[in-house]
Design a protein around this motif. Structure first.
Motif, PDB file in Angstrom:
ATOM      1  N   ASN A   1       0.697  -1.522  -0.157  1.00 52.18           N
ATOM      2  CA  ASN A   1       0.037  -0.292   0.145  1.00 52.18           C
ATOM      3  C   ASN A   1       0.769   0.716  -0.467  1.00 52.18           C
ATOM      4  N   GLY A   2       1.888   1.269   0.677  1.00 49.17           N
ATOM      5  CA  GLY A   2       2.553   1.908   0.881  1.00 49.17           C
ATOM      6  C   GLY A   2       4.046   2.373  -0.385  1.00 49.17           C
ATOM      7  N   LYS A   3       5.481   2.096  -0.513  1.00 51.56           N
ATOM      8  CA  LYS A   3       6.130   2.304  -1.459  1.00 51.56           C
ATOM      9  C   LYS A   3       6.433   0.825  -2.668  1.00 51.56           C
ATOM     10  N   HIS A   4       5.556   0.125  -2.728  1.00 55.99           N
ATOM     11  CA  HIS A   4       5.346  -1.079  -3.547  1.00 55.99           C
ATOM     12  C   HIS A   4       4.413  -1.130  -3.968  1.00 55.99           C
ATOM     13  N   ASP A   5       3.580   0.346  -4.023  1.00 51.03           N
ATOM     14  CA  ASP A   5       2.437   0.377  -4.800  1.00 51.03           C
ATOM     15  C   ASP A   5       2.270  -0.039  -6.504  1.00 51.03           C
TER      16      ASP A   5
ATOM     17  N   GLY B   1      -4.811 -14.709  -0.287  1.00 56.54           N
ATOM     18  CA  GLY B   1      -5.447 -15.242  -2.424  1.00 56.54           C
ATOM     19  C   GLY B   1      -5.039 -14.499  -3.351  1.00 56.54           C
ATOM     20  N   LEU B   2      -3.820 -13.681  -3.405  1.00 58.75           N
ATOM     21  CA  LEU B   2      -3.180 -12.362  -4.259  1.00 58.75           C
ATOM     22  C   LEU B   2      -2.154 -13.710  -4.825  1.00 58.75           C
ATOM     23  N   LEU B   3      -1.075 -13.963  -3.687  1.00 57.07           N
ATOM     24  CA  LEU B   3       0.174 -14.922  -4.288  1.00 57.07           C
ATOM     25  C   LEU B   3      -0.542 -16.491  -4.582  1.00 57.07           C
TER      26      LEU B   3
ATOM     27  N   GLY C   1       6.322  -4.851  -7.374  1.00 58.14           N
ATOM     28  CA  GLY C   1       5.614  -3.517  -7.697  1.00 58.14           C
ATOM     29  C   GLY C   1       4.436  -4.182  -8.731  1.00 58.14           C
ATOM     30  N   VAL C   2       4.786  -5.428  -9.004  1.00 54.09           N
ATOM     31  CA  VAL C   2       3.777  -6.282  -9.724  1.00 54.09           C
ATOM     32  C   VAL C   2       2.375  -6.671  -8.999  1.00 54.09           C
ATOM     33  N   LEU C   3       2.517  -6.772  -7.479  1.00 57.00           N
ATOM     34  CA  LEU C   3       1.942  -7.561  -6.342  1.00 57.00           C
ATOM     35  C   LEU C   3       0.912  -5.861  -5.577  1.00 57.00           C
ATOM     36  N   GLY C   4       2.049  -4.975  -5.710  1.00 56.76           N
ATOM     37  CA  GLY C   4       1.195  -3.701  -5.582  1.00 56.76           C
ATOM     38  C   GLY C   4       0.258  -3.614  -6.388  1.00 56.76           C
TER      39      GLY C   4
END
Length: 212
Positions: free
Chosen positions: A64-68, A153-155, A134-137
């Protein structure tokens, strides 16, 4: 949902592979092979870490922060003239956090499997880790992930998009390797041996990158 390896096969993935190869001075097809093995391993490690509420919360706040996902908006700029030291330092921190004491074992296992020296593997992982985050964000924003089960669930979705059974056990074996090499030999035999005909990671690498 498309899996992480589908991403590597997309235009974005090709940009990532050629950029990482250029940054680390490695051959593009070898870099692609390393990333094909390494990214699912990193994601599986993240999945393990986020099985605890604390781990899931930590990952969620990073996404939610740096790796959005904003790192993906200017990959050309990221790679032109060399990747910024801040990004590499960030990559080192992500790897330390995700892999902990297993980092060296994972690098050695990937080195033995790919035939690339462990120092180069370490560099590739450092560049790739912030991009993977970044991809995950980005995915996390698209899916409005806001809690630990959403993260899992995302992972799981990204991993499950292309994880036959033997591939999962390959990933687990690398994460659980104790560094004595024997597990890696078994895994290499399993992946490069008979399973190749049925697909598996060996066949997948060959299909994706034209490897032997």
């Amino acid at each position: 949902m498309a899996g992480i390896l589908d991403l590597l096969n997309s235009d974005l993935g090709k940009t990532i592979i050629s950029g990482v190869a250029g940054q680390t001075g490695q051959d593009e097809s070898k870099t692609g092979s390393v990333l094909t093995m390494a990214l699912p391993v990193l994601m599986q490690a993240m999945k393990r870490n986020s099985a605890t509420p604390q781990g899931a919360e930590g990952l969620l706040s990073a996404l939610n922060g740096k790796h959005d996902g904003s790192i993906l908006d200017n990959l050309g700029g990221l790679f032109s003239g060399g990747v910024d030291d801040n990004v590499l330092n960030d990559g080192g921190k992500i790897l330390g956090h995700v892999l902990g004491g297993k980092q060296q074992h994972v690098e050695n296992a990937l080195s033995q499997k790919s035939g690339m020296d462990a120092g180069s593997i370490a560099q590739i992982l450092k560049v790739a880790a912030p991009i993977l985050m970044g991809v995950l964000g980005k995915q996390s924003r698209q899916q409005n992930v806001s809690n630990s089960s959403g993260i899992e669930g995302l992972l799981g979705g990204l991993l499950g998009g292309n994880s036959p059974k033997q591939e999962q056990s390959f990933i687990e074996s690398i994460l659980d390797a104790d560094g004595d090499g024997s597990v890696v030999d078994d895994v290499a035999g399993m992946v490069l041996g008979g399973n190749k005909k049925k697909g598996g990671l060996g066949g997948l690498l060959g299909g994706l990158f034209g490897g032997k």
